[in-house]
Design a protein around this motif. Structure first.
Motif, PDB file in Angstrom:
ATOM      1  N   ASP A   1       0.847  -1.183   0.000  1.00 63.31           N
ATOM      2  CA  ASP A   1       0.000   0.000   0.000  1.00 63.31           C
ATOM      3  C   ASP A   1       0.890   1.244   0.000  1.00 63.31           C
ATOM      4  OD1 ASP A   1       0.958   0.185   2.602  1.00 63.31           O
ATOM      5  OD2 ASP A   1      -0.963  -0.235   3.558  1.00 63.31           O
ATOM      6  N   GLU A   2       0.287   2.402   0.032  1.00 68.61           N
ATOM      7  CA  GLU A   2       1.066   3.637  -0.059  1.00 68.61           C
ATOM      8  C   GLU A   2       2.066   3.753   1.082  1.00 68.61           C
ATOM      9  OE1 GLU A   2       0.402   8.508  -0.241  1.00 68.61           O
ATOM     10  OE2 GLU A   2      -1.310   7.149  -0.389  1.00 68.61           O
ATOM     11  N   ALA A   3       1.643   3.424   2.296  1.00 71.16           N
ATOM     12  CA  ALA A   3       2.547   3.497   3.445  1.00 71.16           C
ATOM     13  C   ALA A   3       3.680   2.486   3.306  1.00 71.16           C
ATOM     14  CB  ALA A   3       1.779   3.260   4.736  1.00 71.16           C
ATOM     15  N   GLY A   4       3.360   1.316   2.790  1.00 73.73           N
ATOM     16  CA  GLY A   4       4.386   0.296   2.591  1.00 73.73           C
ATOM     17  C   GLY A   4       5.405   0.698   1.552  1.00 73.73           C
ATOM     18  N   ARG A   5       4.934   1.321   0.469  1.00 82.18           N
ATOM     19  CA  ARG A   5       5.859   1.777  -0.576  1.00 82.18           C
ATOM     20  C   ARG A   5       6.773   2.883  -0.045  1.00 82.18           C
ATOM     21  NH1 ARG A   5       1.198   0.909  -3.756  1.00 82.18           N
ATOM     22  NH2 ARG A   5       0.530   3.079  -3.508  1.00 82.18           N
ATOM     23  N   SER A   6       6.205   3.811   0.703  1.00 80.55           N
ATOM     24  CA  SER A   6       6.999   4.901   1.253  1.00 80.55           C
ATOM     25  C   SER A   6       8.047   4.390   2.235  1.00 80.55           C
ATOM     26  CB  SER A   6       6.071   5.901   1.946  1.00 80.55           C
ATOM     27  OG  SER A   6       6.815   6.934   2.563  1.00 80.55           O
ATOM     28  N   TYR A   7       7.640   3.477   3.105  1.00 79.97           N
ATOM     29  CA  TYR A   7       8.571   2.904   4.078  1.00 79.97           C
ATOM     30  C   TYR A   7       9.701   2.168   3.350  1.00 79.97           C
ATOM     31  CZ  TYR A   7      10.213   0.156   8.094  1.00 79.97           C
ATOM     32  OH  TYR A   7      10.991  -0.419   9.079  1.00 79.97           O
ATOM     33  N   ALA A   8       9.335   1.376   2.362  1.00 83.94           N
ATOM     34  CA  ALA A   8      10.340   0.599   1.629  1.00 83.94           C
ATOM     35  C   ALA A   8      11.345   1.508   0.931  1.00 83.94           C
ATOM     36  CB  ALA A   8       9.657  -0.310   0.614  1.00 83.94           C
ATOM     37  N   GLU A   9      10.876   2.567   0.313  1.00 82.74           N
ATOM     38  CA  GLU A   9      11.793   3.469  -0.389  1.00 82.74           C
ATOM     39  C   GLU A   9      12.839   4.058   0.557  1.00 82.74           C
ATOM     40  OE1 GLU A   9       9.357   6.374  -2.251  1.00 82.74           O
ATOM     41  OE2 GLU A   9       8.497   4.984  -3.728  1.00 82.74           O
ATOM     42  N   LEU A  10      12.413   4.425   1.739  1.00 79.15           N
ATOM     43  CA  LEU A  10      13.327   5.042   2.695  1.00 79.15           C
ATOM     44  C   LEU A  10      14.257   4.017   3.334  1.00 79.15           C
ATOM     45  CD1 LEU A  10      10.759   7.419   4.416  1.00 79.15           C
ATOM     46  CD2 LEU A  10      12.626   8.114   2.908  1.00 79.15           C
ATOM     47  N   VAL A  11      13.718   2.902   3.756  1.00 79.18           N
ATOM     48  CA  VAL A  11      14.501   1.928   4.511  1.00 79.18           C
ATOM     49  C   VAL A  11      15.391   1.087   3.613  1.00 79.18           C
ATOM     50  CG1 VAL A  11      14.352  -0.054   6.065  1.00 79.18           C
ATOM     51  CG2 VAL A  11      12.799   1.877   6.353  1.00 79.18           C
ATOM     52  N   MET A  12      14.928   0.764   2.423  1.00 82.20           N
ATOM     53  CA  MET A  12      15.715  -0.060   1.526  1.00 82.20           C
ATOM     54  C   MET A  12      17.029   0.634   1.156  1.00 82.20           C
ATOM     55  SD  MET A  12      14.461  -2.212  -1.813  1.00 82.20           S
ATOM     56  CE  MET A  12      13.540  -0.838  -2.465  1.00 82.20           C
ATOM     57  N   ALA A  13      16.972   1.923   0.913  1.00 82.69           N
ATOM     58  CA  ALA A  13      18.187   2.664   0.574  1.00 82.69           C
ATOM     59  C   ALA A  13      19.145   2.703   1.756  1.00 82.69           C
ATOM     60  CB  ALA A  13      17.824   4.087   0.147  1.00 82.69           C
ATOM     61  N   ALA A  14      18.614   2.906   2.959  1.00 84.79           N
ATOM     62  CA  ALA A  14      19.467   2.959   4.151  1.00 84.79           C
ATOM     63  C   ALA A  14      20.101   1.600   4.424  1.00 84.79           C
ATOM     64  CB  ALA A  14      18.642   3.413   5.348  1.00 84.79           C
ATOM     65  N   ALA A  15      19.342   0.534   4.231  1.00 85.79           N
ATOM     66  CA  ALA A  15      19.873  -0.805   4.464  1.00 85.79           C
ATOM     67  C   ALA A  15      21.012  -1.118   3.499  1.00 85.79           C
ATOM     68  CB  ALA A  15      18.758  -1.845   4.322  1.00 85.79           C
ATOM     69  N   ALA A  16      20.859  -0.711   2.265  1.00 85.16           N
ATOM     70  CA  ALA A  16      21.916  -0.939   1.271  1.00 85.16           C
ATOM     71  C   ALA A  16      23.181  -0.177   1.641  1.00 85.16           C
ATOM     72  CB  ALA A  16      21.430  -0.536  -0.110  1.00 85.16           C
ATOM     73  N   GLU A  17      23.015   1.048   2.096  1.00 81.12           N
ATOM     74  CA  GLU A  17      24.175   1.848   2.497  1.00 81.12           C
ATOM     75  C   GLU A  17      24.923   1.218   3.671  1.00 81.12           C
ATOM     76  OE1 GLU A  17      22.886   5.785   3.325  1.00 81.12           O
ATOM     77  OE2 GLU A  17      22.362   6.255   1.237  1.00 81.12           O
ATOM     78  N   GLN A  18      24.191   0.513   4.527  1.00 80.54           N
ATOM     79  CA  GLN A  18      24.797  -0.134   5.688  1.00 80.54           C
ATOM     80  C   GLN A  18      25.361  -1.509   5.358  1.00 80.54           C
ATOM     81  OE1 GLN A  18      21.463  -0.128   8.342  1.00 80.54           O
ATOM     82  NE2 GLN A  18      21.536   2.079   8.681  1.00 80.54           N
ATOM     83  N   GLY A  19      25.308  -1.880   4.096  1.00 75.46           N
ATOM     84  CA  GLY A  19      25.848  -3.164   3.683  1.00 75.46           C
ATOM     85  C   GLY A  19      24.909  -4.332   3.887  1.00 75.46           C
ATOM     86  N   GLU A  20      23.619  -4.058   4.111  1.00 74.17           N
ATOM     87  CA  GLU A  20      22.633  -5.118   4.303  1.00 74.17           C
ATOM     88  C   GLU A  20      21.447  -4.888   3.362  1.00 74.17           C
ATOM     89  OE1 GLU A  20      22.747  -6.408   8.820  1.00 74.17           O
ATOM     90  OE2 GLU A  20      22.529  -4.240   8.656  1.00 74.17           O
TER      91      GLU A  20
END
Length: 290
Positions: free
Chosen positions: A212-231
């Motif tokens: 849903d919209e909240a899920g897409r927004s959360y994923a966009e923010l967290v997925m990028a941060a997780a990648a930057e942290q090597g995960e």
């Protein structure tokens, strides 16, 4: 892992989210992890400070929602199974889970915490530093999900006292999104060899089109941060895809549980910022009679 001395950032963030739920969110609590703060060590003030100052931010409130709902559902299910005699609980990717150190049910259930050795070392150090007793029912089983062959996971569990002839509950929360499909297959192949009556609760992330919209927004923010942290997030599965994978490994799908279904509807009539959103799903499956 981030390095050889600390657990993964995601393990710390999940523990902080569970701890912050009791500090930031209003009663009634969805899940009471009274031990989570213990495992944060010297980072407790820093990590909990984010939630205290910015607890209404969608990423932080979403992290708390995800952490407490998945734990609530899984431990509720364990309680139900224990009432029917199941006394083995395998936590795959246990991270900083605290069940074995705070739950009365742990007196009746053998808990096998499966994770990277560095996370386990951090956890043991925090338990020792705080004088927290490690019960005889808690067993640390070091495993690398990406590297270990299927048989190795089973062999490790058996070596540490797991009884393959008796059913168990297997909890696999907050892990599959960080693994390759091959690593997921290896782990499910191992679980399929457990005794009939064994249940699996596995969390997975939905592909973008099912959020849903909240899920897409959360994923966009967290997925990028997780990648930057090597995960980085690597695997997303629809309901049908998860069912297909489970069936491939001779596991019987039972149900898919969305966040809003983990507690009664009345429980979401909240005055804080916790709201269920469509991103993570808990899929429950069982090992059928052979």
């Amino acid at each position: 892992m981030v390095n050889n001395e600390q657990p993964s950032q995601t393990a710390l963030m999940a523990a902080a989210a569970r701890a912050a739920h009791l500090l930031v969110d209003d009663a009634p609590s969805i899940f009471a992890d009274t031990m989570a703060q213990t495992f944060l060590g010297e980072r407790a003030d820093e990590l909990l400070g984010y939630h205290r100052s910015y607890g209404g931010h969608p990423v932080l409130s979403g992290a708390r929602t995800t952490a407490v709902t998945r734990s609530r559902y899984t431990e509720d299910r364990l309680s139900e199974l224990a009432a029917h005699g199941i006394d083995q609980y395998v936590i795959l990717g246990a991270g900083l889970d605290s069940f074995a150190y705070r739950s009365e049910l742990a007196d009746r259930v053998r808990v096998f915490e499966v994770d990277q050795p560095s996370t386990q070392d951090w956890k043991r150090a925090r338990l020792a530093a705080t004088g927290t007793k490690v019960p005889s029912s808690a067993v640390f089983v070091p495993v690398d999900f990406e590297q270990e062959p299927t048989q190795s996971l089973t062999d490790r569990l058996v070596r540490f006292g797991f009884d393959l002839s008796r059913p168990a509950l297997v909890g696999w929360l907050g892990v599959t999104m960080y693994l390759t499909r091959e690593a997921i297959d290896r782990t499910l192949a191992a679980v399929s060899g457990f005794a009939p009556g064994t249940e699996l609760v596995v969390e997975h992330l939905l592909p973008a089109e099912l959020r849903d919209e909240a899920g897409r927004s959360y994923a966009e923010l967290v997925m990028a941060a997780a990648a930057e942290q090597g995960e980085p997030w690597q695997t997303f599965l629809s309901f049908e895809q998860m069912d297909s994978i489970l069936c491939e490994h001779r596991l019987q799908p039972v149900e898919h549980v969305r966040q809003h279904e983990t507690i009664d509807a009345a429980g979401w009539e909240r005055t804080d910022s916790l709201r269920p959103f469509a991103l993570s799903v808990l899929s429950r499956a069982s090992v059928p009679a052979r």
